[in-house]
Design an enzyme around this catalytic site. Structure first.
Site, PDB file in Angstrom:
ATOM      1  N   ALA A   1      10.432  -3.632   5.817  1.00 53.15           N
ATOM      2  CA  ALA A   1       9.984  -1.384   7.041  1.00 53.15           C
ATOM      3  C   ALA A   1      10.915  -0.229   5.650  1.00 53.15           C
ATOM      4  O   ALA A   1      11.586   0.506   6.128  1.00 53.15           O
ATOM      5  CB  ALA A   1      11.726  -2.125   7.858  1.00 53.15           C
ATOM      6  N   GLY A   2       9.395  -0.530   4.823  1.00 52.59           N
ATOM      7  CA  GLY A   2      10.215   0.362   4.008  1.00 52.59           C
ATOM      8  C   GLY A   2       8.404   1.679   3.551  1.00 52.59           C
ATOM      9  O   GLY A   2       8.727   2.600   3.446  1.00 52.59           O
TER      10      GLY A   2
ATOM     11  N   MET B   1       5.195   0.747   3.698  1.00 60.85           N
ATOM     12  CA  MET B   1       4.411  -0.065   2.696  1.00 60.85           C
ATOM     13  C   MET B   1       3.683  -1.563   3.402  1.00 60.85           C
ATOM     14  O   MET B   1       2.939  -2.153   2.212  1.00 60.85           O
ATOM     15  CB  MET B   1       4.862  -0.960   1.265  1.00 60.85           C
ATOM     16  CG  MET B   1       5.725   0.698   0.575  1.00 60.85           C
ATOM     17  SD  MET B   1       6.320   0.366  -1.168  1.00 60.85           S
ATOM     18  CE  MET B   1       4.953   0.086  -2.569  1.00 60.85           C
ATOM     19  N   ALA B   2       4.045  -1.211   4.882  1.00 60.68           N
ATOM     20  CA  ALA B   2       3.391  -2.600   4.761  1.00 60.68           C
ATOM     21  C   ALA B   2       3.702  -3.546   4.759  1.00 60.68           C
ATOM     22  O   ALA B   2       2.626  -3.980   4.554  1.00 60.68           O
ATOM     23  CB  ALA B   2       1.569  -2.719   4.821  1.00 60.68           C
ATOM     24  N   GLY B   3       4.737  -4.374   4.037  1.00 58.23           N
ATOM     25  CA  GLY B   3       4.551  -5.677   4.127  1.00 58.23           C
ATOM     26  C   GLY B   3       4.878  -6.802   4.642  1.00 58.23           C
ATOM     27  O   GLY B   3       4.180  -7.762   4.215  1.00 58.23           O
ATOM     28  N   GLY B   4       4.748  -6.176   5.645  1.00 54.66           N
ATOM     29  CA  GLY B   4       4.933  -7.581   7.367  1.00 54.66           C
ATOM     30  C   GLY B   4       3.089  -7.827   7.159  1.00 54.66           C
ATOM     31  O   GLY B   4       2.836  -8.798   6.675  1.00 54.66           O
ATOM     32  N   SER B   5       2.226  -6.427   6.834  1.00 52.79           N
ATOM     33  CA  SER B   5       0.655  -6.936   7.364  1.00 52.79           C
ATOM     34  C   SER B   5       0.559  -7.716   6.040  1.00 52.79           C
ATOM     35  O   SER B   5      -0.356  -7.883   6.373  1.00 52.79           O
ATOM     36  CB  SER B   5       0.349  -5.581   7.429  1.00 52.79           C
ATOM     37  OG  SER B   5       0.928  -4.436   8.044  1.00 52.79           O
ATOM     38  N   ALA B   6       0.708  -7.183   5.068  1.00 46.89           N
ATOM     39  CA  ALA B   6       0.331  -7.707   3.758  1.00 46.89           C
ATOM     40  C   ALA B   6       0.481  -9.366   4.004  1.00 46.89           C
ATOM     41  O   ALA B   6      -0.076  -9.898   3.670  1.00 46.89           O
ATOM     42  CB  ALA B   6       1.091  -6.866   1.982  1.00 46.89           C
TER      43      ALA B   6
ATOM     44  N   LYS C   1       0.990  -0.909   0.205  1.00 44.93           N
ATOM     45  CA  LYS C   1       0.312   0.231  -0.476  1.00 44.93           C
ATOM     46  C   LYS C   1       1.004   1.692  -0.001  1.00 44.93           C
ATOM     47  O   LYS C   1       1.592   1.418   0.134  1.00 44.93           O
ATOM     48  CB  LYS C   1      -1.100   0.016   0.852  1.00 44.93           C
ATOM     49  CG  LYS C   1      -0.321  -0.002   2.485  1.00 44.93           C
ATOM     50  CD  LYS C   1       0.255   2.025   2.962  1.00 44.93           C
ATOM     51  CE  LYS C   1       1.247   1.301   4.414  1.00 44.93           C
ATOM     52  NZ  LYS C   1       1.603   2.679   5.104  1.00 44.93           N
TER      53      LYS C   1
ATOM     54  N   ASP D   1      -2.485  -1.935   9.714  1.00 40.54           N
ATOM     55  CA  ASP D   1      -2.621  -2.188   8.609  1.00 40.54           C
ATOM     56  C   ASP D   1      -2.952  -3.437   7.992  1.00 40.54           C
ATOM     57  O   ASP D   1      -3.201  -3.690   6.229  1.00 40.54           O
ATOM     58  CB  ASP D   1      -1.523  -1.629   7.829  1.00 40.54           C
ATOM     59  CG  ASP D   1      -0.549  -0.308   8.224  1.00 40.54           C
ATOM     60  OD1 ASP D   1      -1.613   0.431   8.750  1.00 40.54           O
ATOM     61  OD2 ASP D   1       0.694   0.310   7.825  1.00 40.54           O
TER      62      ASP D   1
END
Ligand code: ATP
Length: 308
Positions: free
Chosen positions: A97-98, A100-105, A9, A137
């Site tokens: 940790a960018g 862009m909510a990668g862990g949440s994705a 996101k 997120d």
């Protein structure tokens, strides 16, 4: 085997209110799902185990702290599965940790992948509740599209949007900690004399001009309305981001902003050709590790492959 694709996101608006007594901030958060995304594949296994591929794989924790593993355990606990078995493989394209909510994705993808692998058929409203338990997120990564998030970001209202918008994301070396960026936002507000408490900061709300630009599919109007209250804090912690933002606008982007808590920078382009040009210019600029042209909005996490 079940493979789920899940989007990253960008926050086209991130309004940050004052610090609440519980330490969180009220947000007016307009989430926008982009085609840049991860894939999570669930296969039968013993216990919950993880593996990860991709340029940032070394930065992804493979222990129980990984949101995909936590999602698998939470879903199993909800259904009373005493001994859940799954191996989750993450193909990681979202910067770690960018902002862009990668862990949440990956948490959202794992919920869906395990639900299908274990044949649980959990209704979407229940998956959304479990997602909110995992992190603020995560529900949006299940929903996708464009949505307004209130509260800590977890109360979601889907928003109307027309057409496709073209984006470029410039990936930085190393991440920024989201809590550290919120603390820096508070510190900058204190330093400016305005204060950072609930009494000092107006409750943020969605910008009507931004909502209209989305509904009309108008990239020029959206560019004018993009806003991120965390941007100054991210740039304060990582001053080199100012050069990245400048390089993208020099290359013809309609607008530039820090994505969420950064350090990824997002650029809105007028069409796909302009996005490809901005991405190439950013890669050549030396102000970022790499840059990707992509588009959105796209749907949330969805099963793309199953096999027995
Ligand atoms: P947000 O935009 O939601 O604040 P982010 O995009 O900045 O998040 P993430 O990529 O989600 O950050 O990673 C934040 C931290 O979460 C990482 O440093 C890592 O330790 C941890 N983490 C847990 N699970 C994962 C995962 N599946 N992928 C990446 N990081 C993960």
């Amino acid at each position: 085997m079940v493979t789920v694709r899940v989007p990253a996101k960008v926050n086209v608006q991130l309004g940050v209110g004052g610090v609440r007594p519980d330490g969180y901030h009220d947000l007016a958060n307009v989430f926008f799902a982009v085609a840049l995304g991860d894939q999570v594949t669930a296969t039968p296994g013993e216990g919950v185990t993880l593996s990860c591929d991709g340029p940032d794989a070394a930065a992804v924790p493979l222990d129980d702290g990984n949101l995909a593993a936590r999602a698998a355990r939470l879903l199993a606990a909800h259904h009373g599965l005493a001994d859940p078995g799954v191996h989750l493989h993450i193909d990681k394209a979202i910067p770690v940790a960018g902002g862009m909510a990668g862990g949440s994705a990956d948490g959202a993808a794992a919920l869906l992948a395990c639900d299908a692998l274990w044949g649980l058929d959990t209704p979407l409203p229940v998956l959304l509740e479990l997602a909110a338990e995992l992190g603020s997120d995560v529900p949006f990564a299940l929903l996708g599209g464009v949505a307004l998030g209130r509260g800590r970001g977890e109360l979601l209202e889907p928003l109307p949007v027309a057409g496709t918008f073209h984006w470029v994301f410039a990936v930085a070396d190393g991440g920024l900690s989201t809590p550290a960026v919120f603390r820096e936002c508070d510190r900058l507000r204190e330093e400016s004399g305005l204060g950072s408490s609930l009494a000092d900061v107006p409750t943020p709300d969605a910008d009507p001009a931004l909502l209209a630009a989305l509904a009309e599919g108008d990239p020029v109007a959206l560019a004018a309305a993009l806003a991120n209250d965390l941007q100054a804090a991210a740039v304060s912690l990582r001053p080199s981001l100012a050069d990245t933002l400048h390089a993208g606008t020099e290359a013809g982007a309609l607008a530039a902003l820090v994505s969420g808590s950064g350090p990824t920078c997002a650029f809105l382009a007028k069409d796909a050709d302009a996005a490809a040009h901005v991405a190439a210019a950013l890669r050549a600029s030396g102000t970022c590790r790499t840059a990707h042209a992509t588009h959105g909005p796209v749907p949330g996490a969805r099963v793309v492959k199953t096999s027995a």
